[in-house]
Enzyme design. Structure first.
Site, mmCIF file in Angstrom:
data_model
loop_
_atom_site.group_PDB
_atom_site.id
_atom_site.type_symbol
_atom_site.label_atom_id
_atom_site.label_comp_id
_atom_site.label_asym_id
_atom_site.label_seq_id
_atom_site.Cartn_x
_atom_site.Cartn_y
_atom_site.Cartn_z
ATOM 1 N N PRO A 133 0.775 -1.242 0.000
ATOM 2 C CA PRO A 133 0.000 0.000 0.000
ATOM 3 C C PRO A 133 0.814 1.304 0.000
ATOM 4 C CG PRO A 133 0.008 -0.945 2.183
ATOM 5 C CD PRO A 133 0.706 -1.930 1.290
ATOM 6 N N CYS A 134 1.444 1.592 -1.116
ATOM 7 C CA CYS A 134 2.199 2.840 -1.233
ATOM 8 C C CYS A 134 1.273 4.059 -1.228
ATOM 9 C CB CYS A 134 3.082 2.821 -2.471
ATOM 10 S SG CYS A 134 2.208 2.487 -4.006
#
Length: 165
Positions: A133-134
């Site tokens: 989850p950047c």
């Protein structure tokens, strides 16, 4: 990033646009939105719409977009990244749904707190959008900053997770 030329690929129709999913023998190696920055040339990868891992990734993405999926449970193949990138991507995986961290905090979790530009570059090169989850990384002041898939998608993903963005 170096990707094996024979990754299996499938297309996934997400609510935010079509995604390219790629798998190696070791695990899920890629999840990119069409047109995303750093999307590798994948036209030579064989289509595998019935590939078991890609089908499982699609099912988990469906649950994520439906709002009922807290974390992805898939084998990942990040061997194409440098050891530094891999440490940053591992730190990203520790950010829970509905929370955000600054680049500095991600760097601290990865053991390189002072290298924020390098951390930012590694975050931007994440080959596994949403799964790693950047989109949960924000500026020090909480502002939305770069996302290879576009800031509108980042805002939509955070909104889906209950984060006011």
């Amino acid at each position: 990033m170096k990707f094996h030329p024979s990754l299996a690929q499938a297309r996934y129709a997400s609510p935010l646009g079509t995604m390219v999913l790629a798998a190696s023998e070791a695990g899920l190696a890629g999840a990119w939105f069409d047109g995303q920055r750093h999307l590798p040339e994948c036209s030579g990868w064989p289509p595998a719409p019935q590939h078991a891992l890609l089908l499982e990734a699609m099912a988990q993405l469906d649950r994520y977009f439906a709002g009922g999926h807290a974390a992805f449970d898939l084998p990942l193949d990040v061997a194409g990244g440098t050891p530094f990138q891999q440490s940053v991507w591992q730190a990203l995986r520790s950010i829970p749904r509905g929370q955000t961290l600054s680049y500095r905090a991600v760097g601290e979790r990865a053991g390189c707190g002072g290298a924020m530009r390098a951390v930012g570059a590694a975050v931007g090169r994440n080959p596994l959008s949403i799964v790693v989850p950047c989109h949960r990384v924000v500026g020090a002041d909480g502002s939305l900053t770069g996302y290879a898939g576009g800031l509108e998608r980042k805002r939509a993903l955070l909104h889906l997770e209950g984060v006011a963005a």
